[in-house]
Design a protein around this motif. Structure first.
Motif, PDB file in Angstrom:
ATOM      1  N   LEU A 191       9.169  10.539  27.298  1.00 18.66           N
ATOM      2  CA  LEU A 191       9.183  11.906  28.140  1.00 18.66           C
ATOM      3  C   LEU A 191      10.549  12.708  28.073  1.00 18.66           C
ATOM      4  N   GLY A 192      10.470  13.913  27.743  1.00 22.74           N
ATOM      5  CA  GLY A 192      11.386  14.709  27.595  1.00 22.74           C
ATOM      6  C   GLY A 192      12.361  14.469  26.407  1.00 22.74           C
ATOM      7  N   THR A 193      11.558  13.985  25.392  1.00 23.14           N
ATOM      8  CA  THR A 193      12.335  13.630  23.988  1.00 23.14           C
ATOM      9  C   THR A 193      11.341  14.510  23.083  1.00 23.14           C
ATOM     10  N   PRO A 194      11.706  14.837  21.857  1.00 25.41           N
ATOM     11  CA  PRO A 194      10.957  15.385  20.806  1.00 25.41           C
ATOM     12  C   PRO A 194       9.666  14.187  20.300  1.00 25.41           C
ATOM     13  N   GLN A 195       9.763  13.167  20.763  1.00 22.28           N
ATOM     14  CA  GLN A 195       8.526  12.095  20.448  1.00 22.28           C
ATOM     15  C   GLN A 195       7.377  12.813  20.900  1.00 22.28           C
ATOM     16  N   LEU A 196       7.319  13.795  22.179  1.00 22.57           N
ATOM     17  CA  LEU A 196       6.201  14.079  22.403  1.00 22.57           C
ATOM     18  C   LEU A 196       6.201  15.540  22.089  1.00 22.57           C
ATOM     19  N   GLU A 197       5.014  16.106  21.358  1.00 22.69           N
ATOM     20  CA  GLU A 197       4.604  17.397  21.087  1.00 22.69           C
ATOM     21  C   GLU A 197       3.401  17.873  21.276  1.00 22.69           C
ATOM     22  N   CYS A 237      -6.646  28.931  21.671  1.00 25.85           N
ATOM     23  CA  CYS A 237      -6.235  27.289  21.031  1.00 25.85           C
ATOM     24  C   CYS A 237      -6.487  26.443  22.319  1.00 25.85           C
ATOM     25  N   GLU A 238      -6.768  25.273  21.785  1.00 23.92           N
ATOM     26  CA  GLU A 238      -6.706  24.029  22.667  1.00 23.92           C
ATOM     27  C   GLU A 238      -5.410  23.183  22.462  1.00 23.92           C
ATOM     28  N   ALA A 239      -4.451  22.959  23.463  1.00 23.79           N
ATOM     29  CA  ALA A 239      -3.495  22.139  23.345  1.00 23.79           C
ATOM     30  C   ALA A 239      -3.728  20.878  23.548  1.00 23.79           C
ATOM     31  N   LEU A 240      -3.008  19.957  22.450  1.00 24.66           N
ATOM     32  CA  LEU A 240      -3.656  18.612  22.339  1.00 24.66           C
ATOM     33  C   LEU A 240      -2.053  17.788  22.219  1.00 24.66           C
ATOM     34  N   LEU A 241      -2.114  16.640  22.962  1.00 23.74           N
ATOM     35  CA  LEU A 241      -0.819  15.968  23.052  1.00 23.74           C
ATOM     36  C   LEU A 241      -0.613  15.140  21.799  1.00 23.74           C
ATOM     37  N   ARG A 242       0.506  14.943  21.214  1.00 22.60           N
ATOM     38  CA  ARG A 242       0.922  14.195  20.075  1.00 22.60           C
ATOM     39  C   ARG A 242       1.953  13.334  20.439  1.00 22.60           C
ATOM     40  N   TRP A 243       1.895  12.140  20.216  1.00 23.66           N
ATOM     41  CA  TRP A 243       3.096  11.075  20.161  1.00 23.66           C
ATOM     42  C   TRP A 243       3.420  10.522  19.068  1.00 23.66           C
ATOM     43  N   ARG A 288       2.550  17.443  34.016  1.00 23.55           N
ATOM     44  CA  ARG A 288       3.546  18.701  34.396  1.00 23.55           C
ATOM     45  C   ARG A 288       4.125  19.083  33.141  1.00 23.55           C
ATOM     46  N   TRP A 289       4.566  18.073  32.310  1.00 23.16           N
ATOM     47  CA  TRP A 289       5.301  18.656  31.140  1.00 23.16           C
ATOM     48  C   TRP A 289       4.378  19.180  30.083  1.00 23.16           C
ATOM     49  N   ILE A 290       3.097  18.580  29.877  1.00 24.85           N
ATOM     50  CA  ILE A 290       2.187  19.325  28.966  1.00 24.85           C
ATOM     51  C   ILE A 290       1.663  20.838  29.658  1.00 24.85           C
ATOM     52  N   LEU A 291       1.641  20.796  30.784  1.00 24.58           N
ATOM     53  CA  LEU A 291       1.298  22.199  31.011  1.00 24.58           C
ATOM     54  C   LEU A 291       2.235  23.160  31.072  1.00 24.58           C
ATOM     55  N   HIS A 292       3.676  22.839  31.240  1.00 23.49           N
ATOM     56  CA  HIS A 292       4.978  23.536  31.158  1.00 23.49           C
ATOM     57  C   HIS A 292       5.017  23.933  29.797  1.00 23.49           C
ATOM     58  N   GLN A 293       4.809  23.243  28.930  1.00 24.61           N
ATOM     59  CA  GLN A 293       5.074  23.254  27.415  1.00 24.61           C
ATOM     60  C   GLN A 293       4.140  24.245  26.891  1.00 24.61           C
ATOM     61  N   ALA A 294       2.785  24.129  27.173  1.00 25.38           N
ATOM     62  CA  ALA A 294       1.559  24.863  26.892  1.00 25.38           C
ATOM     63  C   ALA A 294       1.904  26.218  27.049  1.00 25.38           C
ATOM     64  N   CYS A 295       2.165  26.442  28.556  1.00 28.24           N
ATOM     65  CA  CYS A 295       2.524  27.762  29.107  1.00 28.24           C
ATOM     66  C   CYS A 295       3.680  28.625  28.540  1.00 28.24           C
ATOM     67  N   ARG A 296       4.702  27.506  28.447  1.00 29.70           N
ATOM     68  CA  ARG A 296       5.848  28.261  27.826  1.00 29.70           C
ATOM     69  C   ARG A 296       5.746  28.844  26.547  1.00 29.70           C
ATOM     70  N   GLN A 297       5.046  28.039  25.723  1.00 32.87           N
ATOM     71  CA  GLN A 297       4.363  28.232  24.281  1.00 32.87           C
ATOM     72  C   GLN A 297       3.490  29.549  24.122  1.00 32.87           C
ATOM     73  N   THR A 301      -6.049  32.789  24.436  1.00 33.82           N
ATOM     74  CA  THR A 301      -6.065  31.871  25.559  1.00 33.82           C
ATOM     75  C   THR A 301      -5.556  30.337  25.210  1.00 33.82           C
ATOM     76  N   ILE A 302      -4.806  29.827  25.998  1.00 34.25           N
ATOM     77  CA  ILE A 302      -4.383  28.430  25.960  1.00 34.25           C
ATOM     78  C   ILE A 302      -5.128  27.692  26.810  1.00 34.25           C
ATOM     79  N   ALA A 303      -5.991  26.655  26.283  1.00 31.22           N
ATOM     80  CA  ALA A 303      -6.705  25.553  27.137  1.00 31.22           C
ATOM     81  C   ALA A 303      -5.677  24.437  27.025  1.00 31.22           C
ATOM     82  N   VAL A 304      -5.729  23.704  28.176  1.00 32.55           N
ATOM     83  CA  VAL A 304      -5.042  22.844  28.316  1.00 32.55           C
ATOM     84  C   VAL A 304      -5.816  21.657  29.278  1.00 32.55           C
ATOM     85  N   ASN A 305      -5.969  20.448  28.713  1.00 33.28           N
ATOM     86  CA  ASN A 305      -6.752  19.320  29.319  1.00 33.28           C
ATOM     87  C   ASN A 305      -6.144  18.846  30.667  1.00 33.28           C
TER      88      ASN A 305
END
Ligand code: C2E
Ligand code: MG
Ligand code: MG
Ligand code: MG
Length: 290
Positions: free
Chosen positions: A35-41, A58-64, A92-101, A114-118
């Protein structure tokens, strides 16, 4: 089956269970560090509007990217994380990251996307926290609420119908839109569905796989399209992999498609490049280069 077989099976079961518990603990421990490192994208998969042939979101999809294991698919770790308190900071991180992007793309002149977040069921059940979190994050990032779509699965929404309706109404009052993910795999009562304030149904990939080969699934797709339209929602189909499937969806009034046929989920920069590409995505096989 002999008694000895039964006992062996039990021992095997216990050993497997133990291994599973260990694996879950390891995932939780490693995610805490990630969490909070570039491992998560987040990667982004285009949503194609089937009327205009353009990418409309687009749909935002988490990658580790795990330091030892490499890329771990979300299906392997999200269900584990959902059983821990980590899902709240991760969500929270996912939503924040997607909205910031999304905001950054808007600022860069990418046009309305539109950014779709799961949303995980756990996030959805913490309804008070959820509405407050979405409000905060929209505020912090400056993303227009209309640009955010939240995806929940059919199952989550149906668990506690009255409170789900309240949460969805509160979210929509912020200006965000709601889509029902993996539609057709749960047990939606049509009676409830018509009370749900939703903007989009996403027909599950499993119904699309054998379009062109399996008339039953084609009938289901047609029925869901009609259902969605009579409820005045947009209808998306996910998992589109072939021209045959796309042609079927075009012929049956599907509004939006998503799938490897157009693009896999890709990093943010690659998505921006796709979204800027002025081509008509429906005109020809994307792999033929237009
Ligand atoms: P989903 O929300 O239904 O996402 C669609 C999944 O289908 C994604 O898998 C996507 O890569 C895959 N997909 C899209 N088009 C095609 C296609 O044409 N063919 C095939 N075979 N697959 C396609 P992914 O990224 O592995 O995610 C799996 C699931 O994990 C998601 O299903 C979602 O339930 C969950 N997930 C992923 N990211 C997040 C996240 O940020 N938050 C939460 N809560 N769940 C997430
Ligand atoms: Mg989804
Ligand atoms: Mg889905
Ligand atoms: Mg799915």
């Amino acid at each position: 089956q002999s008694k000895a077989d039964g006992r062996n099976a039990y021992h095997f079961y216990v050993a497997a269970m133990d291994a599973e518990v260990q694996a879950r603990k390891a995932i939780e421990r490693d995610m805490r560090l990630a969490l909070g490192t570039p491992q998560l994208e987040l990667h982004y998969q285009p949503l194609l509007d089937l009327k205009s042939g353009r990418i409309v979101g687009c749909e935002a999809l988490l990658r580790w990217n795990h330091p030892q294991l490499g890329w771990v698919p979300p299906a392997q770790f999200i269900p584990v994380i959902e059983r821990t308190d980590l899902i709240i900071p991760l969500g929270r991180w996912i939503l924040h990251q997607a909205c910031r992007q999304g905001r950054a793309w808007r600022d860069a002149g990418l046009g309305p996307m539109t950014i779709a977040v799961n949303l995980s069921p756990v996030q959805f059940r913490h309804s008070q926290g959820l509405v407050a979190m979405v409000t905060d994050i929209l505020d912090q990032t400056g993303l227009a609420p209309e640009a955010l779509q939240l995806e929940i699965t059919e199952g989550i929404a149906m668990q506690n119908v009255d409170s789900s309706i309240e949460v969805l109404k509160a979210l929509r009052a912020l200006g965000v839109t709601i889509s029902i993910d993996d539609f057709g795999t749960g047990y939606s009562s049509l009676n409830y569905l018509k009370r749900f304030p939703v903007d989009k149904l996403k027909i599950d990939r499993s119904f699309v796989i054998d379009i062109g080969q399996h008339p039953d699934n084609e009938a289901v797709v047609k029925a869901i399209v009609d259902l969605g339209h009579s409820l005045r929602t947009r209808v998306n189909v996910e998992g589109v992999e072939s021209r045959t499937q796309l042609d079927f969806l075009l012929a049956h009034g599907v509004d939006e498609a998503q799938g490897y046929y157009f693009s896999r989920p890709v990093p943010a920069d690659a998505f921006a490049a796709l979204a800027r590409d002025p081509r008509d995505w429906l005109a020809a096989d994307p792999e033929d280069g237009g």
